[in-house]
Design a protein around this motif. Sequence first.
Motif, PDB file in Angstrom:
ATOM      1  N   TYR A  19     -34.166  37.506 109.177  1.00  0.00           N
ATOM      2  CA  TYR A  19     -33.755  37.821 110.544  1.00  0.00           C
ATOM      3  C   TYR A  19     -35.008  38.135 111.350  1.00  0.00           C
ATOM      4  O   TYR A  19     -36.085  38.328 110.796  1.00  0.00           O
ATOM      5  CB  TYR A  19     -32.783  39.013 110.576  1.00  0.00           C
ATOM      6  CG  TYR A  19     -33.410  40.317 110.132  1.00  0.00           C
ATOM      7  CD1 TYR A  19     -33.884  41.243 111.070  1.00  0.00           C
ATOM      8  CD2 TYR A  19     -33.554  40.633 108.785  1.00  0.00           C
ATOM      9  CE1 TYR A  19     -34.472  42.435 110.666  1.00  0.00           C
ATOM     10  CE2 TYR A  19     -34.133  41.820 108.372  1.00  0.00           C
ATOM     11  CZ  TYR A  19     -34.592  42.707 109.315  1.00  0.00           C
ATOM     12  OH  TYR A  19     -35.184  43.892 108.917  1.00  0.00           O
ATOM     13  N   ARG A  20     -34.863  38.174 112.648  1.00  0.00           N
ATOM     14  CA  ARG A  20     -35.976  38.556 113.528  1.00  0.00           C
ATOM     15  C   ARG A  20     -35.824  40.041 113.861  1.00  0.00           C
ATOM     16  O   ARG A  20     -34.794  40.477 114.349  1.00  0.00           O
ATOM     17  CB  ARG A  20     -35.967  37.739 114.820  1.00  0.00           C
ATOM     18  CG  ARG A  20     -36.219  36.276 114.608  1.00  0.00           C
ATOM     19  CD  ARG A  20     -37.687  35.975 114.512  1.00  0.00           C
ATOM     20  NE  ARG A  20     -37.898  34.588 114.083  1.00  0.00           N
ATOM     21  CZ  ARG A  20     -39.022  34.135 113.623  1.00  0.00           C
ATOM     22  NH1 ARG A  20     -40.079  34.915 113.528  1.00  0.00           N
ATOM     23  NH2 ARG A  20     -39.146  32.885 113.250  1.00  0.00           N
ATOM     24  N   CYS A  21     -36.866  40.804 113.579  1.00  0.00           N
ATOM     25  CA  CYS A  21     -36.853  42.234 113.900  1.00  0.00           C
ATOM     26  C   CYS A  21     -37.047  42.399 115.407  1.00  0.00           C
ATOM     27  O   CYS A  21     -37.334  41.429 116.108  1.00  0.00           O
ATOM     28  CB  CYS A  21     -37.945  42.958 113.114  1.00  0.00           C
ATOM     29  SG  CYS A  21     -39.621  42.692 113.754  1.00  0.00           S
ATOM     30  N   PRO A  22     -36.926  43.634 115.932  1.00  0.00           N
ATOM     31  CA  PRO A  22     -37.097  43.836 117.369  1.00  0.00           C
ATOM     32  C   PRO A  22     -38.462  43.361 117.901  1.00  0.00           C
ATOM     33  O   PRO A  22     -38.574  42.981 119.064  1.00  0.00           O
ATOM     34  CB  PRO A  22     -36.934  45.352 117.543  1.00  0.00           C
ATOM     35  CG  PRO A  22     -36.018  45.740 116.418  1.00  0.00           C
ATOM     36  CD  PRO A  22     -36.427  44.847 115.269  1.00  0.00           C
ATOM     37  N   ALA A  23     -39.481  43.317 117.035  1.00  0.00           N
ATOM     38  CA  ALA A  23     -40.803  42.831 117.462  1.00  0.00           C
ATOM     39  C   ALA A  23     -40.899  41.307 117.363  1.00  0.00           C
ATOM     40  O   ALA A  23     -41.952  40.729 117.647  1.00  0.00           O
ATOM     41  CB  ALA A  23     -41.899  43.476 116.617  1.00  0.00           C
ATOM     42  N   GLY A  24     -39.811  40.657 116.939  1.00  0.00           N
ATOM     43  CA  GLY A  24     -39.791  39.204 116.864  1.00  0.00           C
ATOM     44  C   GLY A  24     -40.351  38.625 115.572  1.00  0.00           C
ATOM     45  O   GLY A  24     -40.521  37.418 115.448  1.00  0.00           O
ATOM     46  N   LYS A  25     -40.616  39.465 114.590  1.00  0.00           N
ATOM     47  CA  LYS A  25     -41.185  39.013 113.317  1.00  0.00           C
ATOM     48  C   LYS A  25     -40.062  38.597 112.366  1.00  0.00           C
ATOM     49  O   LYS A  25     -39.037  39.277 112.273  1.00  0.00           O
ATOM     50  CB  LYS A  25     -42.007  40.124 112.649  1.00  0.00           C
ATOM     51  CG  LYS A  25     -43.152  40.657 113.498  1.00  0.00           C
ATOM     52  CD  LYS A  25     -44.251  39.633 113.622  1.00  0.00           C
ATOM     53  CE  LYS A  25     -45.440  40.236 114.359  1.00  0.00           C
ATOM     54  NZ  LYS A  25     -46.581  39.343 114.350  1.00  0.00           N
ATOM     55  N   LEU A  26     -40.279  37.501 111.653  1.00  0.00           N
ATOM     56  CA  LEU A  26     -39.330  37.094 110.626  1.00  0.00           C
ATOM     57  C   LEU A  26     -39.394  38.119 109.503  1.00  0.00           C
ATOM     58  O   LEU A  26     -40.467  38.413 108.978  1.00  0.00           O
ATOM     59  CB  LEU A  26     -39.675  35.697 110.098  1.00  0.00           C
ATOM     60  CG  LEU A  26     -38.672  35.097 109.114  1.00  0.00           C
ATOM     61  CD1 LEU A  26     -37.302  34.915 109.780  1.00  0.00           C
ATOM     62  CD2 LEU A  26     -39.184  33.753 108.602  1.00  0.00           C
ATOM     63  N   THR A  27     -38.242  38.682 109.164  1.00  0.00           N
ATOM     64  CA  THR A  27     -38.162  39.820 108.248  1.00  0.00           C
ATOM     65  C   THR A  27     -37.043  39.575 107.249  1.00  0.00           C
ATOM     66  O   THR A  27     -36.082  38.874 107.537  1.00  0.00           O
ATOM     67  CB  THR A  27     -37.893  41.109 109.064  1.00  0.00           C
ATOM     68  OG1 THR A  27     -38.877  41.212 110.094  1.00  0.00           O
ATOM     69  CG2 THR A  27     -37.940  42.352 108.219  1.00  0.00           C
TER      70      THR A  27
ATOM     71  N   ASN B 107     -42.038  42.055 106.429  1.00  0.00           N
ATOM     72  CA  ASN B 107     -42.488  41.196 107.518  1.00  0.00           C
ATOM     73  C   ASN B 107     -43.045  39.909 106.910  1.00  0.00           C
ATOM     74  O   ASN B 107     -44.170  39.871 106.427  1.00  0.00           O
ATOM     75  CB  ASN B 107     -43.560  41.942 108.323  1.00  0.00           C
ATOM     76  CG  ASN B 107     -44.170  41.110 109.418  1.00  0.00           C
ATOM     77  OD1 ASN B 107     -44.175  39.896 109.388  1.00  0.00           O
ATOM     78  ND2 ASN B 107     -44.728  41.804 110.399  1.00  0.00           N
TER      79      ASN B 107
ATOM     80  N   ASP C  28     -43.730  37.085 108.485  1.00  0.00           N
ATOM     81  CA  ASP C  28     -44.748  36.441 109.321  1.00  0.00           C
ATOM     82  C   ASP C  28     -46.150  36.940 108.994  1.00  0.00           C
ATOM     83  O   ASP C  28     -47.090  36.150 108.898  1.00  0.00           O
ATOM     84  CB  ASP C  28     -44.472  36.681 110.812  1.00  0.00           C
ATOM     85  CG  ASP C  28     -43.311  35.853 111.343  1.00  0.00           C
ATOM     86  OD1 ASP C  28     -43.001  34.790 110.753  1.00  0.00           O
ATOM     87  OD2 ASP C  28     -42.717  36.269 112.344  1.00  0.00           O
TER      88      ASP C  28
END
Length: 140
Positions: free
Chosen positions: A25-33, A39, A41
């Motif tokens: 999923y994408r975390c609030p910072a936009g990183k693939l997690t 993290n 990314d």
Amino acid sequence: MTTTYDPATLRADLIRDESLRLKPYRCPAGKLTIGIGRNLDDVGISREEAETLLDHDIAALTADFDRALPWWRGLSEARQRALVNMGINLGLPRLLGFKRMLTALERGEFATAAAEALDSPWAGQVGARAQRIAALLRAG
């Protein structure tokens, strides 16, 4: 004064605060997690983690083979490797779609099984991998 944290409490805190997500999923910072705040990314996974995931995938797939293709354990080691290799690539449902190849394998018609594997869109997509797998199916 040195204080040592309790690993079990820290783990529980992180599971609560990061949450456990078993799909990327994408975390609030936009990183693939994935997982518990991993993290992908920036950190990715280690070779050891990748190999552990592969080991789990192989174990799950071979258990599925035992249920869906009970005869597969009677094949040579090389032919078993070929099937697992295809299964990891395709997933069990798509592999089961290779009905003529699987029927030929079950009957011991190994040249036919290899030809059926190569006579598929999959073979065109994976190129040399299909050639290697077909050679294993043929020669065992």
